[in-house]
Design a protein around this motif. Structure first.
Motif, PDB file in Angstrom:
ATOM      1  N   LYS A  40      -3.829  -2.623   0.465  1.00  0.00           N
ATOM      2  CA  LYS A  40      -3.596  -3.447  -0.719  1.00  0.00           C
ATOM      3  C   LYS A  40      -4.315  -2.762  -1.873  1.00  0.00           C
ATOM      4  O   LYS A  40      -5.533  -2.767  -1.953  1.00  0.00           O
ATOM      5  CB  LYS A  40      -4.143  -4.862  -0.523  1.00  0.00           C
ATOM      6  CG  LYS A  40      -3.829  -5.780  -1.689  1.00  0.00           C
ATOM      7  CD  LYS A  40      -4.367  -7.173  -1.487  1.00  0.00           C
ATOM      8  CE  LYS A  40      -3.335  -8.005  -0.759  1.00  0.00           C
ATOM      9  NZ  LYS A  40      -3.640  -9.454  -0.837  1.00  0.00           N
ATOM     10  N   ASP A  43      -1.525  -4.629  -5.718  1.00  0.00           N
ATOM     11  CA  ASP A  43      -0.871  -5.900  -5.389  1.00  0.00           C
ATOM     12  C   ASP A  43       0.199  -6.268  -6.414  1.00  0.00           C
ATOM     13  O   ASP A  43       0.525  -7.431  -6.592  1.00  0.00           O
ATOM     14  CB  ASP A  43      -1.907  -7.020  -5.253  1.00  0.00           C
ATOM     15  CG  ASP A  43      -1.469  -8.111  -4.274  1.00  0.00           C
ATOM     16  OD1 ASP A  43      -0.611  -7.835  -3.413  1.00  0.00           O
ATOM     17  OD2 ASP A  43      -1.989  -9.242  -4.367  1.00  0.00           O
ATOM     18  N   CYS A  62       3.755  -5.298  -0.819  1.00  0.00           N
ATOM     19  CA  CYS A  62       3.143  -6.339  -1.651  1.00  0.00           C
ATOM     20  C   CYS A  62       4.176  -7.108  -2.465  1.00  0.00           C
ATOM     21  O   CYS A  62       3.888  -8.205  -2.946  1.00  0.00           O
ATOM     22  CB  CYS A  62       2.077  -5.752  -2.572  1.00  0.00           C
ATOM     23  SG  CYS A  62       2.719  -4.740  -3.934  1.00  0.00           S
TER      24      CYS A  62
END
Length: 165
Positions: A40, A43, A62
């Motif tokens: 991540k 995002d 994401c």
């Protein structure tokens, strides 16, 4: 309200109960299935650290809602190697020192695999840089990444020719 979805992840069919239909594929992989190789980063779909192959296509996990992927096939960095044998793209990344801190590396590798499978890599470094432009590297290892993709493309192309012979 709970929602049940089934995904094939790295060759294994998994049925997962989603309590929240807003869960992204990235959060499902990392938080529920403990597949933390997919990173991540932003995002927001801007860095490519979360790149996985979904039904053979490169996607930013994401930005993909898990609930919308019911029945899909997901390949993450954890499913790329065959046992103890690295995928040719992984081997090329190691050989060309195509990483520094390593944070972006899983996304870079998955994007490279997708690029090659799509037949978009070719043998032109500029074409590879353009095809990989959605994957950012804060350390600036782009030269090694490009060289690794070129080598992997050649290696996989030769392997394919040998299998056809």
């Amino acid at each position: 309200m709970s929602l049940s979805i089934t995904l094939t992840i790295n060759g294994v069919q998994r049925t997962v109960e989603l309590e929240d239909p807003r869960v992204t594929l990235l959060d499902l992989l990392r938080e529920r299935l403990d597949l933390t190789g997919t990173k991540k980063g932003c995002d927001r779909g801007q860095c490519g650290a979360c790149t996985v192959l979904l039904d053979g296509r490169r996607v930013n996990a994401c930005l993909a809602l898990a609930a919308s992927q019911d029945g899909g096939e997901v390949l993450t960095i954890e499913g790329l190697a065959q046992g103890d044998t690295c995928h040719p793209v992984q081997t090329a990344f190691i050989a060309h020192d195509a990483f520094q801190c390593g944070f972006c590396t899983p996304g870079q590798i998955m994007s490279a695999v997708g690029l090659i499978r799509e037949g978009q890599a070719g043998d032109d470094p500029e074409r590879i840089r353009e095809g990989m432009s959605g994957n950012l590297c804060r350390c600036g290892a782009y030269r090694g990444i490009t060289e690794a993709v070129l080598e992997a493309q050649r290696s996989l192309s030769q392997a394919g020719q040998q299998e056809a012979a």
